[in-house]
Design a protein around this motif. Structure first.
Motif, mmCIF file in Angstrom:
data_model
loop_
_atom_site.group_PDB
_atom_site.id
_atom_site.type_symbol
_atom_site.label_atom_id
_atom_site.label_comp_id
_atom_site.label_asym_id
_atom_site.label_seq_id
_atom_site.Cartn_x
_atom_site.Cartn_y
_atom_site.Cartn_z
ATOM 1 N N VAL A 166 17.773 -3.811 -6.639
ATOM 2 C CA VAL A 166 16.611 -2.799 -7.515
ATOM 3 C C VAL A 166 17.452 -3.178 -8.666
ATOM 4 N N ALA A 167 16.884 -3.286 -9.517
ATOM 5 C CA ALA A 167 17.916 -2.590 -11.280
ATOM 6 C C ALA A 167 17.218 -1.427 -11.786
ATOM 7 N N GLU A 223 8.533 -2.998 -11.474
ATOM 8 C CA GLU A 223 9.191 -1.351 -11.937
ATOM 9 C C GLU A 223 10.268 -1.591 -11.716
ATOM 10 N N ALA A 224 11.100 -0.742 -11.351
ATOM 11 C CA ALA A 224 12.537 -0.264 -9.915
ATOM 12 C C ALA A 224 11.544 0.598 -9.483
ATOM 13 N N PRO A 225 11.310 0.786 -8.572
ATOM 14 C CA PRO A 225 10.755 1.769 -7.546
ATOM 15 C C PRO A 225 12.281 3.332 -7.663
ATOM 16 N N SER A 226 11.465 4.271 -7.684
ATOM 17 C CA SER A 226 12.329 5.189 -6.371
ATOM 18 C C SER A 226 12.866 5.093 -5.589
ATOM 19 N N ASP A 227 14.089 6.135 -5.285
ATOM 20 C CA ASP A 227 14.819 5.898 -4.455
ATOM 21 C C ASP A 227 13.835 6.393 -2.747
ATOM 22 N N ALA A 228 13.293 6.935 -3.311
ATOM 23 C CA ALA A 228 12.421 7.545 -2.268
ATOM 24 C C ALA A 228 11.251 6.696 -2.077
ATOM 25 N N VAL A 229 10.952 5.614 -2.924
ATOM 26 C CA VAL A 229 9.701 5.025 -2.890
ATOM 27 C C VAL A 229 10.636 4.261 -1.942
ATOM 28 N N ALA A 230 12.106 3.524 -2.721
ATOM 29 C CA ALA A 230 11.705 1.965 -1.720
ATOM 30 C C ALA A 230 12.221 2.627 -0.621
ATOM 31 N N ASP A 243 1.162 -1.192 -0.371
ATOM 32 C CA ASP A 243 0.481 0.174 0.308
ATOM 33 C C ASP A 243 1.036 0.944 0.022
ATOM 34 N N VAL A 244 2.361 1.005 -0.391
ATOM 35 C CA VAL A 244 2.950 2.133 0.047
ATOM 36 C C VAL A 244 2.437 3.247 -0.883
ATOM 37 N N GLU A 245 2.530 4.838 -0.816
ATOM 38 C CA GLU A 245 2.241 5.455 -2.066
ATOM 39 C C GLU A 245 3.313 5.635 -2.965
ATOM 40 N N GLY A 246 2.709 5.819 -3.919
ATOM 41 C CA GLY A 246 3.498 5.570 -5.773
ATOM 42 C C GLY A 246 4.528 4.544 -5.970
ATOM 43 N N GLY A 247 4.098 3.657 -5.101
ATOM 44 C CA GLY A 247 4.282 1.641 -4.938
ATOM 45 C C GLY A 247 4.033 1.430 -6.610
ATOM 46 N N PRO A 248 5.604 0.642 -7.184
ATOM 47 C CA PRO A 248 5.777 0.297 -8.748
ATOM 48 C C PRO A 248 4.701 -0.983 -8.639
ATOM 49 N N VAL A 307 13.145 -6.946 -6.568
ATOM 50 C CA VAL A 307 12.843 -8.022 -5.653
ATOM 51 C C VAL A 307 13.233 -7.216 -3.984
ATOM 52 N N PHE A 308 12.151 -7.147 -3.506
ATOM 53 C CA PHE A 308 12.377 -6.955 -1.733
ATOM 54 C C PHE A 308 11.648 -8.329 -0.583
ATOM 55 N N ALA A 309 12.346 -8.550 0.221
ATOM 56 C CA ALA A 309 12.058 -9.684 1.249
ATOM 57 C C ALA A 309 12.164 -9.713 3.244
ATOM 58 N N LEU A 310 11.644 -9.912 3.675
ATOM 59 C CA LEU A 310 11.505 -9.225 4.772
ATOM 60 C C LEU A 310 11.852 -11.302 5.101
ATOM 61 N N HIS A 311 13.342 -11.085 5.203
ATOM 62 C CA HIS A 311 13.773 -12.737 5.419
ATOM 63 C C HIS A 311 15.142 -12.694 6.638
#
Length: 517
Positions: A239-240, A295-302, A25-30, A161-165
């Motif tokens: 993030v590529a 899609e790759a998020p911006s740094d701020a969204v990441a 639900d992050v605003e501006g998420g890819p 790709v993101f993971a809580l690991h």
């Protein structure tokens, strides 16, 4: 006792209620290609399906485990596993991890029991185990994985790709040289060079077949430093973009300085936790959330996604946190967390590996800025413990931490006893390890097992007496002087189960938390 309570009370990643932003639900998420989690990753997934499971003893009766609101339905899972929802320990095999992206790209495993990963309920907490000794109860030697839907198609220059690991319980032999213990995701289209840096590095240890490979990080960022090889629960990501690729590993980032190899075509599908190379290790950690973005998020969204994952995992953001404490554990198999029974059942009596006393204490304090390292090794004596520290442990020192604590020796003396070493000889090597760690700047601690009933002249008895007599002059904090575990019945590996490791944690934790404060 909790560290940095004033910090945690103002840490937005730990706030509860309606103000919490879930990862999807992050605003501006890819755009999300596919995602799964042990609870909903977006508010729209409230009460939605999380996993399709089946009991190892009854493969013909699958069970769909749903969320209850924005949490996993612990009561329903406990009922299916036939364990107490508060104190019980049990697990089942995974057929499906349901895709929460809305695209219906479920992660599946329709193969035999030896291919399926596990979902565990351990005292109200749910864990996806992709490997490690806990998985051995189904007779699996490490080939378990989920298939990524072929509808997932990733452009090498525009995805994330993101993971809580939570990596596996020990990083022994990886701290100085790297390794691939924490790899998770193997994308499809293997011939397209996905995440392979160059032809000279096409070996399992030199490529990232997962979110982040420690050798690959070393290739990108120079020598591996202390925070990189933590076993702490963490947000990992890559993030590529067309200009560069950046990865996060245990709150540290590195830029490749160039885009990833594009290859011939997008990577489609893939696997979670399988390594199709004969000499590679299997994935041995646990996952609470896994998200593939096309899609790759911006740094701020990441950064927002990472914060949302911290909140999702009820954990502290340790990035550049001056309050953080850095903990290193050495020793032998009882410190590594070995256990499990290849012929046993999914219950507390037969399992423990990959969930040892260090893991239990770390889980209890995941909301505090503590970074955990574990280089304990199966079969290690106190002499081996010294070698492991000099070869690996010293690399885990974090000069930016508020405090560095090395817990050394520990269960290694048991292997000295097996090898008929004297208590005096074991103690001498322990002193060498203490002095080496102190010279590197660590505060040093240890714990001792209860030797009531042992006789003078036995290895453990003599070792314990020498440590007790000299700890103060050595500057060593004794976390517990009489750790004892109630016999647990049959365990084919000769190690503890979850119950036994919990007993160890309960006895070691008070002294350790006092030292951390």
């Amino acid at each position: 006792m909790h560290l940095g309570l004033d910090l945690l009370l103002t840490n937005t990643t730990l706030l509860a209620g309606a103000n919490v932003v879930l990862p999807l639900d992050v605003e501006g998420g890819p755009s999300v290609a596919a995602a799964f989690g042990v609870k909903p990753l977006r508010k729209a997934w409230a009460d939605g399906p999380l996993f399709q499971l089946y009991n190892f003893d009854d493969p013909g009766s699958p069970f769909t485990w749903n969320a209850r609101g924005l949490e996993g339905d612990i009561g329903a899972l406990a009922a299916f596993l036939e364990v107490d929802p508060v104190t019980g320990v049990g697990g089942a095999l995974i057929n499906v991890a349901y895709d929460q992206s809305g695209h219906g790209r479920d992660f599946t495993q329709s193969g035999g029991t030896g291919l399926k990963p596990d979902l565990w309920l351990i005292r109200r907490k749910v864990y996806y185990f992709g490997g490690g000794f806990l998985t051995l109860v189904n007779g699996n030697a490490g080939g378990n994985y989920l298939n990524v839907d072929a509808g997932v198609s990733l452009d090498m220059h525009d995805h994330a790709v993101f993971a809580l690991h939570k990596p596996y319980s020990s990083t022994n032999a990886n701290a100085a040289t790297g390794g691939h213990q924490s790899d998770i995701f193997v994308p499809g289209g293997g011939s397209n060079g996905y995440w392979w840096w160059n032809n000279s590095e096409n070996s399992p240890d030199a490529m990232s077949t997962g979110l982040v490979d420690t050798v690959a990080f070393d290739t990108w960022a120079g020598p591996i430093t202390a925070p990189i090889l933590s076993i702490s629960k963490q947000v990992q990501a890559i993030v590529a973009r067309s200009t560069d690729a950046v990865m996060w590993f245990n709150e540290n980032s590195a830029s490749k300085g160039a885009p990833l190899p594009q290859g011939g075509s997008p990577a489609t599908g893939g696997t979670i936790g399988k390594f199709p190379y004969a000499d590679q290790d299997f994935y041995g950690g646990r996952i609470e959330a896994f998200i593939i973005y096309d899609e790759a998020p911006s740094d701020a969204v990441a950064a927002k996604i990472r914060r949302a994952l911290y909140s999702f995992g009820n954990m502290s953001d340790r990035t550049n946190n001056a309050s953080r404490v850095n903990v290193l554990v050495t020793g032998a198999s009882l410190d590594q967390g070995q256990g499990g029974d290849a012929t046993g059942a999914y219950d507390v009596q037969h399992n423990g590996g990959g969930y040892g006393w260090v893991e239990i204490i770390a889980d209890r304090h995941a909301g505090e800025p503590i970074v955990w390292h574990n280089i304990a090794a199966s079969g290690a004596t106190t002499e081996d413990d010294l070698a492991n520290y000099n070869g690996n442990g010293k690399w885990c020192f974090d000069p930016g931490a508020r405090k560095n604590i090395a817990i050394v020796g520990n269960s290694a003396v048991g292997n000295d006893e097996f090898q008929a070493h004297t208590g005096a000889a074991a103690y001498a090597k322990f002193v060498d390890t203490v002095n080496a760690a102190k010279a590197d700047g660590w505060d040093v601690a240890t714990y001792l097992f209860d030797v009531t009933g042992d006789s003078p002249g036995t290895t453990s008895y003599d070792y314990v007496q020498l440590v007790l007599a000299n700890a103060a002059s050595l500057g060593v904090t004794l976390l517990s002087t009489s750790v004892a575990v109630t016999p647990e019945g049959n365990n084919a590996t000769g190690h503890f189960n979850v119950s036994g490791y919990t007993q160890m944690a309960d006895q070691i934790e008070p002294g350790l938390i006092s030292l951390l404060a």
